[in-house]
Design a protein around this motif. Structure first.
Motif, PDB file in Angstrom:
ATOM      1  N   THR A   1      -0.549 -22.095   0.002  1.00 36.79           N
ATOM      2  CA  THR A   1      -1.746 -21.778   0.772  1.00 36.79           C
ATOM      3  C   THR A   1      -2.772 -22.901   0.687  1.00 36.79           C
TER       4      THR A   1
ATOM      5  N   ASN B   1      -5.193 -20.719   6.167  1.00 37.59           N
ATOM      6  CA  ASN B   1      -4.798 -19.917   4.993  1.00 37.59           C
ATOM      7  C   ASN B   1      -3.491 -19.144   5.241  1.00 37.59           C
TER       8      ASN B   1
ATOM      9  N   ARG C   1       0.995 -19.116   4.922  1.00 37.03           N
ATOM     10  CA  ARG C   1       2.092 -19.515   4.055  1.00 37.03           C
ATOM     11  C   ARG C   1       3.190 -20.159   4.889  1.00 37.03           C
TER      12      ARG C   1
END
Length: 269
Positions: free
Chosen positions: A218, A225, A227
């Motif tokens: 992250t 933000n 993944r």
């Protein structure tokens, strides 16, 4: 025989706090009655009087609900507490100062002739409902937990619990009374519970490592933000601007050497 009877009665007061006096023990304890019958039946059996010996054993079982084969060898100061449902096979051997609780079975695992029942050495204690099966040896001063099923030899001084029986506690960790007898069944360890606790601890460590890895991912994309594992090909047409290309093998954003772009995303990248 009279000396043996005196010892058998005297040991009851050491192992049963409910025993009040000799008359009470002689008249109200089926374990003592079954043992007296067995002493005579075993003497007849060893002299070749097989039918009288078996008949005495049958009468004892009818009266006491304890089935002891007349061929079984039993040592001195043997005590069966409560006694209901105890079964002791023909080739079983029991040493001195052994204690059994109700529901114990000393049984065999085959129909072959010869030794097929367990041997309990001196000082063994077997909890209620335990089954000890086969021609195995339970070492001196060992302890078998209630409802355990033991099919393998037990080293001296060890505690065995579970199905199948597992060694869980050495003699040095037990609390012995003045008469070297451990009656604290409520302190029995739980090997299955311990194994589950170890698995839970292992899972917690794996989750901690995964969270740390996710935090690292992250931190590489602070603007949105997200993944890497959540990024797929259908995200390529959004306004998210990332370095790298969509890997042709996994579909994720990838900057690793050897991972080339897929044809549909090369132009966008």
């Amino acid at each position: 025989m009279l000396a043996l009877l005196r010892e058998d009665v005297a040991c009851v007061f050491d192992r049963d706090p409910a025993a009040r006096n000799v008359f009470d023990v002689l008249t109200c304890y089926p374990g003592i009655h079954a043992l007296v019958f067995h002493r005579f039946a075993n003497a007849a059996w060893r002299r070749g009087l097989r039918w009288p010996a078996r008949f005495l054993s049958y009468v004892a079982r009818a009266v006491t609900n304890i089935d002891i084969h007349p061929g079984a060898g039993i040592g001195r100061r043997f005590f069966i507490d409560h006694g209901a449902g105890v079964v002791i096979g023909e080739t079983a051997e029991i040493g001195d100062d052994v204690t059994l609780y109700h529901g114990v079975t000393l049984g065999g695992t085959s129909w072959t002739k010869g030794k097929r029942h367990p041997t309990l050495m001196d000082g063994v204690l077997v909890g209620a409902g335990a089954k000890i099966l086969g021609p195995i040896t339970v070492g001196a001063n060992a302890r078998v937990g209630a409802n355990s099923v033991v099919t393998k030899p037990v080293p001296p001084g060890m505690t065995v619990v579970g199905i199948p029986g597992r060694v869980v506690r050495p003699e040095t960790q037990r609390r012995l009374s003045d008469h070297n007898i451990d009656l604290e069944h409520h302190l029995m360890p739980d090997p299955v519970g311990k194994a589950i606790a170890c698995l839970i601890d292992h899972i917690n460590r794996i989750e901690a490592r995964l969270e740390a890895h996710t935090a690292t991912e992250t931190s590489q994309f602070p603007a949105k933000n997200i993944r890497l594992s959540e990024f797929r090909l259908n995200d390529m047409h959004s306004d998210i601007r990332l370095d790298g290309v969509a890997c042709s093998s996994c579909g994720n954003i990838c900057d690793q050497e050897g991972c080339g772009p897929s044809p549909s995303t090369q132009q966008h990248a």
